[in-house]
Design an enzyme around this catalytic site. Structure first.
Site, PDB file in Angstrom:
ATOM      1  N   SER A 102       0.820  -1.207   0.000  1.00 31.20           N
ATOM      2  CA  SER A 102       0.000   0.000   0.000  1.00 31.20           C
ATOM      3  C   SER A 102       0.858   1.263   0.000  1.00 31.20           C
ATOM      4  CB  SER A 102      -0.942  -0.039   1.206  1.00 31.20           C
ATOM      5  OG  SER A 102      -1.877   1.001   1.177  1.00 31.20           O
ATOM      6  N   ASP A 239      -2.669   6.124  -3.300  1.00 28.29           N
ATOM      7  CA  ASP A 239      -1.513   5.506  -2.657  1.00 28.29           C
ATOM      8  C   ASP A 239      -1.009   4.384  -3.563  1.00 28.29           C
ATOM      9  OD1 ASP A 239      -3.772   3.960  -2.232  1.00 28.29           O
ATOM     10  OD2 ASP A 239      -3.132   3.240  -0.280  1.00 28.29           O
ATOM     11  N   ASP A 241      -1.272   1.182  -3.786  1.00 27.96           N
ATOM     12  CA  ASP A 241      -2.152   0.137  -4.326  1.00 27.96           C
ATOM     13  C   ASP A 241      -3.527   0.660  -4.700  1.00 27.96           C
ATOM     14  OD1 ASP A 241      -3.164   0.478  -1.745  1.00 27.96           O
ATOM     15  OD2 ASP A 241      -3.591  -1.647  -1.467  1.00 27.96           O
ATOM     16  N   ASP A 243      -6.116   1.900  -3.158  1.00 24.69           N
ATOM     17  CA  ASP A 243      -7.374   1.696  -2.434  1.00 24.69           C
ATOM     18  C   ASP A 243      -7.800   2.958  -1.691  1.00 24.69           C
ATOM     19  OD1 ASP A 243      -5.513   1.644  -0.365  1.00 24.69           O
ATOM     20  OD2 ASP A 243      -6.260  -0.196   0.548  1.00 24.69           O
TER      21      ASP A 243
END
Length: 444
Positions: A102, A239, A241, A243
């Site tokens: 992340s 960010d 990843d 999400d």
């Protein structure tokens, strides 16, 4: 021994704490556990990753572990975490594996697992997987060994899903998107353009090393500058990843997750989509969000910190939106986890449909000054049971009334008590937080 799985999977220094051997063992154990729960068919797993360099190594280990336990593997390559969750459902798979850390720095990596339908695995299943890491299992041979194939249209499927969930075309919206040199680098600019926006992409050239490096949702300075340089209507920051989603308005002011939720909740209320007129947020959301929602007849359900708890409350109550100040927003009608791209599309759709600038839309909520003081203590339990602390908190709450808030929260990993105070003025919040920190420190 501490639990291997945290609130967001397994995470650590790649090739240090998170080795390929551990990744292989986790994947193999997961395949065995899920097969034991349902022997009606051969297990199928979707595997995706973000672009950090160690992802290539860990992907190979995860794929090998799954296939060695008899699961067929569908590789989807570099994808946002919410894309992997969606593809688990879309491809009728039994398991999803996302390899990402992340927003963490590049040397870290992680493994996040999804159950059938793209939902997070229950704690009990994670415990079974951890218990099976060292099991001396019988390995399949011959035709029973898992097969591996690539899903070439994975991004197209995910993009189509996002576009279908966008209620209004984005024509006339100029946006700068900071992709954090991460998993959104291909997906975000493409889908925003397909939705009709004029897109300027920055930090969208991942090389495996530069993910989250001074960019993305944890470093908004360059996005603020780019929005002003390009005369954009807004900026979107993801960010590593993707999400999460934070935003910047046309004059460079940061719009955080609380403000984004306020805008989206009111949009959903207008469209009749806000179940029970309720928004789900964590205890760390700003009091300004609560006050704004109360003024508009929207209830706020509060959970502990962590997207896991937000998801639990959303599912328990059948609510339509929830999230965190960090920009992790969940819209259960369209996603089983936080989806930064979906959040951004819905936010831009509100701008396009109303013709109102983001600053005006987000102005429905006034962020109260928030001060957080971390107090190192010898015994968190002693603080929790202290009458002196309770009296001090009660006194501050009485002084602040409905225009302020106090939250004392023990750290889950350290001997710290976090003292948070919100108040109409920064000086008031700081003085109250310092006063309470002194009482907490004196107890231990």
């Amino acid at each position: 021994m501490s639990r291997l799985f945290g609130t967001d999977g397994v995470r650590g220094l790649a090739n240090g704490e998170l080795t390929p051997e551990l990744a292989l063992a986790i994947a193999a154990s997961a395949a065995r556990v899920l097969a034991a729960h349902d022997r009606s068919h051969r297990q199928v797993a979707v595997v995706g990753r973000d672009p950090r360099a160690s992802g290539e190594m860990l992907e190979a280990a995860v794929v090998a572990g799954l296939a060695s336990a008899g699961a067929d593997v569908l590789r989807v390559g570099v994808q946002p975490t919410p894309a992997v969750a969606f593809l688990v459902s879309e491809l009728n798979a039994d398991l999803g594996v996302m390899i990402s850390a992340s927003h963490n720095p590049m040397p870290d990596n992680g493994i996040k697992l999804f159950a059938a339908g793209g939902h997070k695995l229950p704690d009990g299943i994670e415990d079974e997987i951890e218990a099976g890491l060292d099991a001396d299992a019988v390995r399949p041979t011959g035709a029973e060994v898992g097969r591996v194939s690539d899903v070439d249209d994975a991004l197209d499927r995910y993009s189509a899903h996002l576009l279908a969930a966008t209620p209004h075309p984005l024509a006339g919206v100029r946006v700068v998107v900071d992709c954090a040199n991460g998993a959104a680098s291909a997906a975000a600019p493409e889908v925003y353009r397909k939705a009709g926006a004029e897109v300027i992409a920055i930090h969208a050239e991942p090389d495996g090393i530069n993910i989250n490096d001074g960019c993305g949702s944890t470093h908004l300075e360059q996005l603020q500058t780019a929005v002003l340089e390009h005369g954009a209507d807004l900026g979107i920051a993801h960010d590593g990843d993707a999400d999460r989603c934070l935003a910047v308005d046309a004059v460079g002011q940061i719009i955080d997750g609380d403000q984004i939720m306020a805008v989206l909740a009111l949009a959903m209320a207008d469209d009749g989509e806000l179940t029970d007129e309720t928004l789900v947020a964590t205890v760390m959301s700003n009091l300004g969000l609560h006050l704004a929602m109360r003024a508009h007849g929207v209830n706020v359900r509060t959970t502990a910190v962590g997207d896991r708890y937000v998801l639990e409350e959303l599912r328990a109550g059948g609510y339509a939106i929830g999230g965190e100040q960090s920009g992790h927003v969940v819209l259960p009608a369209h996603a089983t986890t936080g989806d930064g791209l979906l959040t951004a599309l819905r936010l831009m759709s509100r701008i396009a449909s109303t013709g109102r600038p983001l600053a005006e839309l987000a102005g429905v909520m006034r962020r109260l000054p928030q001060v957080l003081v971390n107090v190192r203590v010898a015994d968190k339990a002693a603080v929790a049971g202290s009458e002196a602390v309770r009296d001090a908190v009660g006194a501050v709450e009485a002084e602040l009334g409905e225009e302020g808030r106090v939250l004392l929260r023990p750290s889950g990993t350290e001997q710290l008590v976090r003292v948070m105070v919100e108040a109409p003025a920064q000086d008031t919040a700081q003085a109250a937080a310092d006063r309470l920190a002194g009482v907490v420190s004196a107890v231990s």
